[in-house]
Scaffold this active site. Sequence first.
Site, PDB file in Angstrom:
ATOM      1  N   ASP A   1       6.854   3.171 -42.075  1.00 44.82           N
ATOM      2  CA  ASP A   1       7.865   2.203 -41.640  1.00 44.82           C
ATOM      3  C   ASP A   1       8.005   1.082 -42.665  1.00 44.82           C
ATOM      4  O   ASP A   1       9.121   0.701 -43.038  1.00 44.82           O
ATOM      5  CB  ASP A   1       7.482   1.628 -40.273  1.00 44.82           C
ATOM      6  CG  ASP A   1       8.458   0.570 -39.810  1.00 44.82           C
ATOM      7  OD1 ASP A   1       9.607   0.918 -39.481  1.00 44.82           O
ATOM      8  OD2 ASP A   1       8.086  -0.622 -39.801  1.00 44.82           O
TER       9      ASP A   1
ATOM     10  N   HIS B   1       5.697   1.651 -34.121  1.00 40.28           N
ATOM     11  CA  HIS B   1       5.163   0.288 -33.969  1.00 40.28           C
ATOM     12  C   HIS B   1       4.063   0.222 -32.919  1.00 40.28           C
ATOM     13  O   HIS B   1       4.030  -0.676 -32.086  1.00 40.28           O
ATOM     14  CB  HIS B   1       6.290  -0.697 -33.641  1.00 40.28           C
ATOM     15  CG  HIS B   1       7.446  -0.578 -34.572  1.00 40.28           C
ATOM     16  ND1 HIS B   1       7.399  -0.983 -35.896  1.00 40.28           N
ATOM     17  CD2 HIS B   1       8.683  -0.050 -34.396  1.00 40.28           C
ATOM     18  CE1 HIS B   1       8.560  -0.731 -36.475  1.00 40.28           C
ATOM     19  NE2 HIS B   1       9.347  -0.164 -35.591  1.00 40.28           N
TER      20      HIS B   1
ATOM     21  N   ASP C   1       9.735   7.880 -42.149  1.00 42.04           N
ATOM     22  CA  ASP C   1      10.478   6.947 -41.314  1.00 42.04           C
ATOM     23  C   ASP C   1      11.717   6.474 -42.056  1.00 42.04           C
ATOM     24  O   ASP C   1      11.780   6.534 -43.281  1.00 42.04           O
ATOM     25  CB  ASP C   1       9.604   5.744 -40.943  1.00 42.04           C
ATOM     26  CG  ASP C   1      10.036   5.061 -39.651  1.00 42.04           C
ATOM     27  OD1 ASP C   1      11.042   5.482 -39.046  1.00 42.04           O
ATOM     28  OD2 ASP C   1       9.358   4.101 -39.240  1.00 42.04           O
ATOM     29  N   GLY C   2      12.679   6.004 -41.292  1.00 43.36           N
ATOM     30  CA  GLY C   2      13.894   5.436 -41.852  1.00 43.36           C
ATOM     31  C   GLY C   2      14.113   4.057 -41.283  1.00 43.36           C
ATOM     32  O   GLY C   2      13.585   3.706 -40.230  1.00 43.36           O
TER      33      GLY C   2
ATOM     34  N   ASP D   1       8.417   9.037 -35.815  1.00 39.75           N
ATOM     35  CA  ASP D   1       8.832   8.432 -34.551  1.00 39.75           C
ATOM     36  C   ASP D   1      10.297   8.752 -34.253  1.00 39.75           C
ATOM     37  O   ASP D   1      10.884   8.221 -33.326  1.00 39.75           O
ATOM     38  CB  ASP D   1       8.572   6.920 -34.552  1.00 39.75           C
ATOM     39  CG  ASP D   1       9.312   6.172 -35.651  1.00 39.75           C
ATOM     40  OD1 ASP D   1      10.246   6.729 -36.258  1.00 39.75           O
ATOM     41  OD2 ASP D   1       8.945   5.006 -35.914  1.00 39.75           O
TER      42      ASP D   1
ATOM     43  N   GLU E   1      16.338   8.529 -41.783  1.00 36.50           N
ATOM     44  CA  GLU E   1      15.275   9.333 -41.163  1.00 36.50           C
ATOM     45  C   GLU E   1      15.267  10.734 -41.766  1.00 36.50           C
ATOM     46  O   GLU E   1      14.203  11.271 -42.112  1.00 36.50           O
ATOM     47  CB  GLU E   1      15.490   9.437 -39.647  1.00 36.50           C
ATOM     48  CG  GLU E   1      15.401   8.135 -38.887  1.00 36.50           C
ATOM     49  CD  GLU E   1      13.988   7.680 -38.561  1.00 36.50           C
ATOM     50  OE1 GLU E   1      13.018   8.327 -39.011  1.00 36.50           O
ATOM     51  OE2 GLU E   1      13.855   6.666 -37.866  1.00 36.50           O
TER      52      GLU E   1
END
Length: 189
Positions: free
Chosen positions: A180, A170, A52-53, A116, A94
Amino acid sequence: MNLSFQKEIRMSFHVLASAADVINLGLPRAVAAHFPALPQIPPGIDALVYCDGACSGNGVKESAPGGWGALVLEGSQVRGGFGGSSGTTNNRMELSAAIQALQLLPKGVKALVRTDSQYVIKGCTEWRAGWVRKGMKNSKGEPVANPELWKTLWAEVDARQVKFEWVKGHNGDAGNELADALAVRGTQR
Protein backbone atom coordinates in the site's frame (compact mmCIF):
# COMPACT_ATOMS: atom_id res chain seq x y z
CA MET A 1 2.50 -5.78 -24.03
CA ASN A 2 -0.05 -3.39 -25.47
CA LEU A 3 0.23 0.40 -25.68
CA SER A 4 -2.49 1.06 -23.08
CA PHE A 5 -0.62 -0.90 -20.45
CA GLN A 6 2.66 0.85 -21.24
CA LYS A 7 0.89 4.04 -20.17
CA GLU A 8 0.75 2.60 -16.63
CA ILE A 9 4.36 3.64 -16.12
CA ARG A 10 6.63 0.76 -15.23
CA MET A 11 9.28 1.35 -12.62
CA SER A 12 12.08 -0.99 -11.74
CA PHE A 13 11.92 -3.27 -8.76
CA HIS A 14 14.56 -2.95 -6.05
CA VAL A 15 16.03 -5.65 -3.85
CA LEU A 16 15.07 -4.94 -0.24
CA ALA A 17 17.25 -6.48 2.45
CA SER A 18 16.38 -4.21 5.37
CA ALA A 19 14.13 -1.45 6.64
CA ALA A 20 16.83 1.01 5.51
CA ASP A 21 16.29 -0.12 1.91
CA VAL A 22 12.57 0.60 2.31
CA ILE A 23 13.35 4.12 3.60
CA ASN A 24 15.69 4.65 0.62
CA LEU A 25 12.68 4.12 -1.67
CA GLY A 26 11.13 7.20 -0.07
CA LEU A 27 8.79 5.45 2.34
CA PRO A 28 8.34 6.66 5.94
CA ARG A 29 10.15 5.00 8.84
CA ALA A 30 6.81 3.85 10.29
CA VAL A 31 6.15 1.88 7.09
CA ALA A 32 9.71 0.55 6.97
CA ALA A 33 9.16 -0.85 10.47
CA HIS A 34 6.88 -3.48 8.85
CA PHE A 35 9.79 -4.97 6.86
CA PRO A 36 11.08 -7.33 9.60
CA ALA A 37 7.53 -8.68 10.05
CA LEU A 38 7.15 -9.89 6.46
CA PRO A 39 5.85 -13.46 6.45
CA GLN A 40 7.73 -16.49 5.23
CA ILE A 41 6.77 -17.98 1.89
CA PRO A 42 4.22 -20.73 2.63
CA PRO A 43 5.28 -24.36 2.02
CA GLY A 44 4.61 -25.55 -1.53
CA ILE A 45 4.76 -21.99 -2.91
CA ASP A 46 7.73 -20.59 -4.88
CA ALA A 47 6.86 -16.91 -4.56
CA LEU A 48 4.67 -14.74 -2.36
CA VAL A 49 3.33 -11.55 -3.92
CA TYR A 50 1.64 -8.58 -2.28
CA CYS A 51 0.15 -5.98 -4.57
CA ASP A 52 -1.96 -2.86 -4.18
CA GLY A 53 -3.19 0.17 -6.05
CA ALA A 54 -3.93 3.73 -5.01
CA CYS A 55 -5.59 6.67 -6.72
CA SER A 56 -6.04 10.25 -5.61
CA GLY A 57 -9.63 11.08 -6.50
CA ASN A 58 -10.13 7.55 -7.89
CA GLY A 59 -10.56 8.69 -11.46
CA VAL A 60 -13.14 11.35 -10.62
CA LYS A 61 -10.80 14.04 -11.87
CA GLU A 62 -9.39 13.68 -15.38
CA SER A 63 -5.86 14.14 -14.07
CA ALA A 64 -6.18 12.00 -10.91
CA PRO A 65 -2.76 10.51 -10.18
CA GLY A 66 -2.66 6.82 -9.42
CA GLY A 67 0.01 4.44 -8.25
CA TRP A 68 0.68 0.73 -7.96
CA GLY A 69 2.96 -1.02 -5.51
CA ALA A 70 4.13 -4.61 -5.18
CA LEU A 71 6.36 -6.80 -3.07
CA VAL A 72 7.69 -10.07 -4.40
CA LEU A 73 9.21 -12.59 -1.99
CA GLU A 74 11.04 -15.34 -3.87
CA GLY A 75 13.62 -17.59 -2.27
CA SER A 76 15.53 -15.44 0.20
CA GLN A 77 15.05 -12.28 -1.86
CA VAL A 78 12.48 -9.51 -1.39
CA ARG A 79 11.88 -7.06 -4.23
CA GLY A 80 9.69 -4.00 -4.02
CA GLY A 81 8.53 -1.74 -6.82
CA PHE A 82 6.11 1.02 -7.65
CA GLY A 83 4.93 3.06 -10.57
CA GLY A 84 2.07 5.27 -11.53
CA SER A 85 0.04 7.11 -14.08
CA SER A 86 -1.89 10.34 -14.34
CA GLY A 87 -5.57 10.29 -15.21
CA THR A 88 -6.27 6.77 -14.00
CA THR A 89 -8.44 4.81 -11.59
CA ASN A 90 -7.80 2.69 -8.53
CA ASN A 91 -8.95 -0.42 -10.42
CA ARG A 92 -6.38 0.17 -13.19
CA MET A 93 -3.68 0.55 -10.56
CA GLU A 94 -4.76 -2.64 -8.74
CA LEU A 95 -4.50 -4.56 -12.02
CA SER A 96 -1.17 -2.93 -12.90
CA ALA A 97 0.31 -3.95 -9.54
CA ALA A 98 -0.58 -7.61 -10.06
CA ILE A 99 0.70 -7.59 -13.64
CA GLN A 100 4.01 -5.94 -12.76
CA ALA A 101 4.65 -8.35 -9.88
CA LEU A 102 3.81 -11.49 -11.85
CA GLN A 103 6.00 -10.39 -14.76
CA LEU A 104 9.00 -10.62 -12.42
CA LEU A 105 8.42 -14.32 -11.87
CA PRO A 106 9.52 -17.12 -14.18
CA LYS A 107 6.82 -18.96 -16.05
CA GLY A 108 5.54 -22.08 -14.33
CA VAL A 109 6.29 -21.04 -10.74
CA LYS A 110 3.77 -21.53 -7.96
CA ALA A 111 2.81 -18.09 -6.71
CA LEU A 112 0.48 -16.89 -3.99
CA VAL A 113 -0.86 -13.40 -4.61
CA ARG A 114 -2.17 -11.61 -1.53
CA THR A 115 -4.19 -8.50 -2.17
CA ASP A 116 -6.93 -6.45 -0.57
CA SER A 117 -8.55 -6.08 -4.01
CA GLN A 118 -11.67 -8.18 -4.46
CA TYR A 119 -11.77 -6.71 -7.99
CA VAL A 120 -8.49 -8.44 -8.92
CA ILE A 121 -9.33 -11.70 -7.17
CA LYS A 122 -12.88 -12.07 -8.50
CA GLY A 123 -11.87 -10.92 -11.99
CA CYS A 124 -9.32 -13.73 -12.13
CA THR A 125 -11.42 -16.41 -10.44
CA GLU A 126 -15.19 -15.86 -10.51
CA TRP A 127 -15.97 -13.40 -13.30
CA ARG A 128 -13.45 -14.33 -15.99
CA ALA A 129 -15.26 -17.25 -17.62
CA GLY A 130 -18.53 -15.32 -17.89
CA TRP A 131 -16.86 -12.21 -19.24
CA VAL A 132 -15.02 -14.20 -21.90
CA ARG A 133 -18.14 -16.19 -22.81
CA LYS A 134 -20.11 -12.94 -23.21
CA GLY A 135 -17.42 -11.24 -25.33
CA MET A 136 -16.02 -9.17 -22.46
CA LYS A 137 -19.43 -7.95 -21.30
CA ASN A 138 -20.50 -7.95 -17.66
CA SER A 139 -23.73 -9.32 -16.18
CA LYS A 140 -25.56 -6.12 -17.25
CA GLY A 141 -24.41 -6.57 -20.84
CA GLU A 142 -22.05 -3.59 -20.59
CA PRO A 143 -18.42 -3.69 -21.70
CA VAL A 144 -16.03 -4.84 -18.97
CA ALA A 145 -13.81 -1.99 -17.79
CA ASN A 146 -10.08 -2.31 -18.46
CA PRO A 147 -10.28 -5.24 -20.90
CA GLU A 148 -6.68 -4.82 -22.10
CA LEU A 149 -5.37 -4.98 -18.53
CA TRP A 150 -7.53 -8.01 -17.73
CA LYS A 151 -6.22 -9.86 -20.78
CA THR A 152 -2.63 -9.00 -19.85
CA LEU A 153 -3.17 -10.13 -16.24
CA TRP A 154 -4.86 -13.38 -17.31
CA ALA A 155 -1.94 -14.16 -19.61
CA GLU A 156 0.48 -13.70 -16.70
CA VAL A 157 -1.69 -15.82 -14.38
CA ASP A 158 -2.05 -18.56 -17.01
CA ALA A 159 1.74 -18.72 -17.46
CA ARG A 160 2.17 -19.53 -13.77
CA GLN A 161 0.40 -21.54 -11.08
CA VAL A 162 -1.26 -18.66 -9.24
CA LYS A 163 -3.48 -18.75 -6.19
CA PHE A 164 -5.14 -15.65 -4.79
CA GLU A 165 -5.72 -14.81 -1.16
CA TRP A 166 -7.63 -11.80 0.14
CA VAL A 167 -6.17 -9.79 2.99
CA LYS A 168 -8.01 -7.02 4.78
CA GLY A 169 -6.46 -3.68 3.91
CA HIS A 170 -4.97 -1.41 6.57
CA ASN A 171 -5.16 -4.17 9.14
CA GLY A 172 -1.51 -4.63 10.07
CA ASP A 173 -0.49 -7.30 7.53
CA ALA A 174 3.15 -6.31 6.95
CA GLY A 175 3.19 -7.22 3.25
CA ASN A 176 -0.06 -5.42 2.52
CA GLU A 177 1.03 -2.34 4.46
CA LEU A 178 4.28 -2.13 2.47
CA ALA A 179 2.53 -2.72 -0.88
CA ASP A 180 0.00 0.00 0.00
CA ALA A 181 2.78 2.44 0.89
CA LEU A 182 4.57 1.65 -2.38
CA ALA A 183 1.32 2.31 -4.29
CA VAL A 184 0.90 5.67 -2.55
CA ARG A 185 4.55 6.43 -3.43
CA GLY A 186 3.67 5.66 -7.05
CA THR A 187 1.02 8.42 -7.01
CA GLN A 188 3.73 10.94 -6.15
CA ARG A 189 5.82 10.51 -9.31
